[in-house]
Design a protein around this motif. Sequence first.
Motif, PDB file in Angstrom:
ATOM      1  N   SER A 137       0.858  -1.263   0.155  1.00 36.56           N
ATOM      2  CA  SER A 137      -0.068   0.106  -0.185  1.00 36.56           C
ATOM      3  C   SER A 137       0.759   1.119  -0.029  1.00 36.56           C
ATOM      4  O   SER A 137       0.377   2.375  -0.574  1.00 36.56           O
ATOM      5  N   SER A 138       1.910   1.119   0.569  1.00 40.15           N
ATOM      6  CA  SER A 138       3.033   2.239   0.360  1.00 40.15           C
ATOM      7  C   SER A 138       4.668   1.715   0.678  1.00 40.15           C
ATOM      8  O   SER A 138       4.640   0.563   1.061  1.00 40.15           O
ATOM      9  N   ALA A 149       4.667  -1.322   3.227  1.00 39.93           N
ATOM     10  CA  ALA A 149       3.686  -1.547   4.095  1.00 39.93           C
ATOM     11  C   ALA A 149       2.674  -2.368   3.540  1.00 39.93           C
ATOM     12  O   ALA A 149       2.158  -2.097   2.393  1.00 39.93           O
ATOM     13  N   LEU A 150       2.180  -3.527   4.059  1.00 41.30           N
ATOM     14  CA  LEU A 150       1.314  -4.555   3.828  1.00 41.30           C
ATOM     15  C   LEU A 150      -0.226  -3.945   3.666  1.00 41.30           C
ATOM     16  O   LEU A 150      -0.558  -3.265   4.540  1.00 41.30           O
ATOM     17  N   SER A 209      -3.694  -3.056   4.143  1.00 42.12           N
ATOM     18  CA  SER A 209      -4.638  -3.322   5.418  1.00 42.12           C
ATOM     19  C   SER A 209      -4.056  -3.928   6.784  1.00 42.12           C
ATOM     20  O   SER A 209      -4.554  -4.486   7.393  1.00 42.12           O
ATOM     21  N   SER A 210      -2.861  -3.337   6.794  1.00 45.66           N
ATOM     22  CA  SER A 210      -2.063  -3.401   7.784  1.00 45.66           C
ATOM     23  C   SER A 210      -1.015  -2.370   8.236  1.00 45.66           C
ATOM     24  O   SER A 210      -0.814  -1.634   7.405  1.00 45.66           O
ATOM     25  N   TYR A 211      -0.595  -2.393   9.453  1.00 43.87           N
ATOM     26  CA  TYR A 211       0.301  -1.511   9.904  1.00 43.87           C
ATOM     27  C   TYR A 211       1.690  -1.936   9.864  1.00 43.87           C
ATOM     28  O   TYR A 211       2.737  -1.631  10.173  1.00 43.87           O
ATOM     29  N   LYS A 212       1.930  -3.114   9.270  1.00 45.82           N
ATOM     30  CA  LYS A 212       3.170  -3.995   9.283  1.00 45.82           C
ATOM     31  C   LYS A 212       4.044  -3.418   8.227  1.00 45.82           C
ATOM     32  O   LYS A 212       3.619  -3.549   7.045  1.00 45.82           O
TER      33      LYS A 212
END
Lengths: 118, 111
Positions: B30-31, B92-93, B95-98
Motif C-alpha cells: 500500500s506504500s 507496508a502490507l 490493510s495492515s500497519y506492518k
Amino acid sequence: EAGVVQSPRYKIIEKKQPVAFWCNPISGHNTLYWYRQNLGQGPELLIRYENEEAVDDSQLPKDRFSAERLKGVDSTLKIQPAELGDSAVYLCASSLNKVGRLANYEQYFGPGTRLTVT
Amino acid sequence: TQLLEQSPQFLSIQEGENLTVYCNSSSVFSSLQWYRQEPGEGPVLLVTVVTGGEVKKLKRLTFQFGDARKDSSLHITAAQPGDTGLYLCAGALPSSYKLIFGSGTRLLVRP
C-alpha cells in the motif's frame, strides 16, 4: 521535538542472564514497535503496540521474550534468559496511526540498543 | 512470506558519480518507504511513496514507486561522502500497519 529515546545504548551480558531495554516514544505517538536487527539485515518486527495493547506479537519468541507498555507510553522489552543468538541491535520505533490512513504510517526510530551475549 | 529484495547489497563509488538502488518484491504494498541508517543509529525516514508510478525528489535523491506497487528505486545524482550509509526500503502490507524491510544496500561514497 524530542525523538524516540532508548536505553541503554549498549549492553554486554553472559548467556542465561536477563536483560531489559527501555523505550520512550515521540510524544503523542499512539503506536510503538520493537524490532530486532541482525548484522547486515533489515529490522524485523518483534511486537507492535496500539496504545497499551499488543496487537501484533506473532514474531516475539514468547518463551524468553516479554514486553509491556504500561499507560500506553513507555515500553520495556525483556529477554530472560538470553542466548548467544540474541546478539543484535534492538530498535524501538513509534508512529501516529490514524484510522482510515492505512497507507501513511511513517515510523520514527530510536538509536537502538546493541546487545552482545557472550 | 513477503520478501523485499534490495540490490545491490554493497556499492562503493567515487564522489560525483550517479547510482541507483533497487527494491523488488512479488507482493503488492500500500506504500513503500526508504530509510537511511548510519552506524550506531536507527533508520531515518527519507520518503514515503503511495501511488503506483509516483516519483518523489529530495534534493539529489529521486524515488520511484513501480506502477504495480511491487517495486521501487532510489537514484542518487552526484553522490557525496555524506550519502554514505545503509539504505533500507520497507513496504507496508495492505490493510495492515506492518512494515516489511529489505536487507539494505550499503553505500560508500569515496571522496
